[in-house]
Design a protein around this motif. Structure first.
Motif, PDB file in Angstrom:
ATOM      1  N   LEU A 112       4.708  -4.442 -10.662  1.00 55.20           N
ATOM      2  CA  LEU A 112       3.716  -4.765  -9.639  1.00 55.20           C
ATOM      3  C   LEU A 112       4.039  -6.770  -9.563  1.00 55.20           C
ATOM      4  O   LEU A 112       4.013  -6.716  -7.951  1.00 55.20           O
ATOM      5  CB  LEU A 112       2.498  -4.539 -10.293  1.00 55.20           C
ATOM      6  N   CYS A 166      -4.143  -8.190 -13.947  1.00 54.62           N
ATOM      7  CA  CYS A 166      -2.554  -8.030 -12.839  1.00 54.62           C
ATOM      8  C   CYS A 166      -2.315  -9.499 -12.032  1.00 54.62           C
ATOM      9  O   CYS A 166      -1.397  -9.396 -11.603  1.00 54.62           O
ATOM     10  CB  CYS A 166      -3.147  -7.338 -12.118  1.00 54.62           C
ATOM     11  N   ASN A 190      -8.716  -4.609  -5.274  1.00 52.92           N
ATOM     12  CA  ASN A 190      -8.390  -3.144  -5.808  1.00 52.92           C
ATOM     13  C   ASN A 190      -7.734  -3.021  -6.783  1.00 52.92           C
ATOM     14  O   ASN A 190      -7.719  -2.303  -7.909  1.00 52.92           O
ATOM     15  CB  ASN A 190      -7.630  -2.506  -5.055  1.00 52.92           C
ATOM     16  N   HIS A 191      -6.579  -3.832  -6.855  1.00 49.90           N
ATOM     17  CA  HIS A 191      -5.453  -3.896  -8.201  1.00 49.90           C
ATOM     18  C   HIS A 191      -5.974  -4.153  -9.027  1.00 49.90           C
ATOM     19  O   HIS A 191      -5.575  -4.772 -10.459  1.00 49.90           O
ATOM     20  CB  HIS A 191      -4.368  -4.713  -7.534  1.00 49.90           C
ATOM     21  N   GLN A 192      -6.759  -5.740  -9.382  1.00 49.34           N
ATOM     22  CA  GLN A 192      -8.011  -6.365 -10.405  1.00 49.34           C
ATOM     23  C   GLN A 192      -8.873  -5.022 -11.314  1.00 49.34           C
ATOM     24  O   GLN A 192      -8.405  -5.133 -12.569  1.00 49.34           O
ATOM     25  CB  GLN A 192      -8.820  -7.148 -10.077  1.00 49.34           C
ATOM     26  N   ARG A 201       0.798  -1.007   0.238  1.00 48.73           N
ATOM     27  CA  ARG A 201       0.325   0.416  -0.132  1.00 48.73           C
ATOM     28  C   ARG A 201       0.818   0.847   0.083  1.00 48.73           C
ATOM     29  O   ARG A 201       0.820   1.987  -0.705  1.00 48.73           O
ATOM     30  CB  ARG A 201      -0.502  -0.091   1.455  1.00 48.73           C
ATOM     31  N   LEU A 255      -7.497  -1.634 -10.874  1.00 55.54           N
ATOM     32  CA  LEU A 255      -6.229  -0.218 -11.355  1.00 55.54           C
ATOM     33  C   LEU A 255      -5.287  -1.139 -12.095  1.00 55.54           C
ATOM     34  O   LEU A 255      -5.095  -0.526 -13.369  1.00 55.54           O
ATOM     35  CB  LEU A 255      -5.381  -0.434 -10.027  1.00 55.54           C
ATOM     36  N   CYS A 310       2.249   2.019  -3.194  1.00 61.58           N
ATOM     37  CA  CYS A 310       1.523   3.213  -3.610  1.00 61.58           C
ATOM     38  C   CYS A 310       1.701   4.699  -3.993  1.00 61.58           C
ATOM     39  O   CYS A 310       1.519   5.632  -4.712  1.00 61.58           O
ATOM     40  CB  CYS A 310       0.443   2.598  -3.712  1.00 61.58           C
TER      41      CYS A 310
END
Length: 277
Positions: free
Chosen positions: A190, A237, A229-231, A168, A233, A171
């Motif tokens: 990432l 990924c 959340n990363h999916q 986190r 952004l 970022c």
């Protein structure tokens, strides 16, 4: 200083966080959240109750003390650093109250000044007041037996959660850079930051269980939140990580958690600050 709206939003920072000519931080947490993007009237907060079982529902505020849930989340109207807490409470069949802080009330200053570290979330468990989202997660982990089955597993759960915090905070530096190559570098790096979690899964029953041991821990909710959340952004990924992909699907299918993730309260709450994503 330029602040990229998408990265600012991913970190939970609202568009009104962008620095002025004489910038003064609105709060210290670089992963804080946005103002009331749902049109709430200016004021201290909006109060809502959430009560399982079944899909959690926002209920009108009830004045009867006996009807009030024991937990209160005081936060901005986004997922931010509180969605893992909400996932945990929903999955553990707990009720809680939301006091939603508006942009106007936060900018007025008294609420910020009243917070121990000048930031949110604030969490109430009866007469216990806690700040710092990871401290709140650990408290709930102890309360509900979500902290491993022994000292060894508890140490591993702490390690995982600290690793998530590192990700986190990696970022966080992006909001201080305007160069596209800085964002591109984050995307390139990432996979290296996700790989440790894939490795941990592979070492625990071949990735068919939780991140630690045979039972869910507070770190699982935190990891699930970050991966979801990363999916958004960085779509795709998790494609190089079959165990993490299956892990997200498996945890998201837990009945109470599935109901929460499908609920209007979760779906309509912005993921990235004030952006309706």
């Amino acid at each position: 200083m330029f602040v990229d709206p998408l990265m600012c939003a991913f970190l939970g920072l609202p568009t009104w966080f962008a620095p002025s000519a004489n910038p003064e931080p609105l709060w210290r947490d670089p992963l804080g959240d946005s103002a009331d993007s749902r049109g709430g009237a200016p004021g201290w907060s909006r109060t809502l109750n959430i009560r399982p079982p079944g899909p959690p529902h926002f209920l009108p505020h009830l004045n009867s003390a006996a009807s009030m849930p024991p937990y209160t989340i005081v936060y901005f109207p986004t997922r931010g650093r509180c969605e893992a807490l909400r996932m945990l409470l929903a999955d553990q069949d707990q009720s809680w109250k939301e006091e939603v802080v508006t942009k106007e009330s936060w900018l007025q200053g008294p609420l910020k000044a009243s917070c121990l570290y000048g930031q949110l979330p604030k969490f109430q468990d009866g007469d216990l007041t806690l700040y710092q989202s990871n401290a709140i997660l650990r408290h709930l982990g102890r309360s509900f037996g979500l902290y491993g089955t022994d000292e060894r597993e508890a140490a591993l759960v702490d390690m995982v959660n600290d690793g998530l915090e590192d990700l986190r905070r990696r970022c966080g530096h992006l909001i201080h850079h305007k160069r596209e190559e800085d964002k591109a570098q984050y995307v390139r790096e990432l996979p290296a930051h996700l790989k440790p979690f894939e490795t941990l899964l592979s070492q625990n029953q071949g990735g068919q269980a939780f991140i630690v041991g045979n039972q869910i821990s507070f770190a699982d909710y935190n990891l699930l939140d970050l991966l979801l959340n990363h999916q958004v952004l960085v779509p795709g990924c998790l494609d190089p990580f079959p165990l993490l992909s299956a892990y997200v699907a498996r945890l998201s299918a837990r009945p109470k958690l599935k109901a929460f993730l499908a609920s209007p309260e979760h779906v309509n709450r912005p993921i990235f600050g004030s952006r309706k994503i």
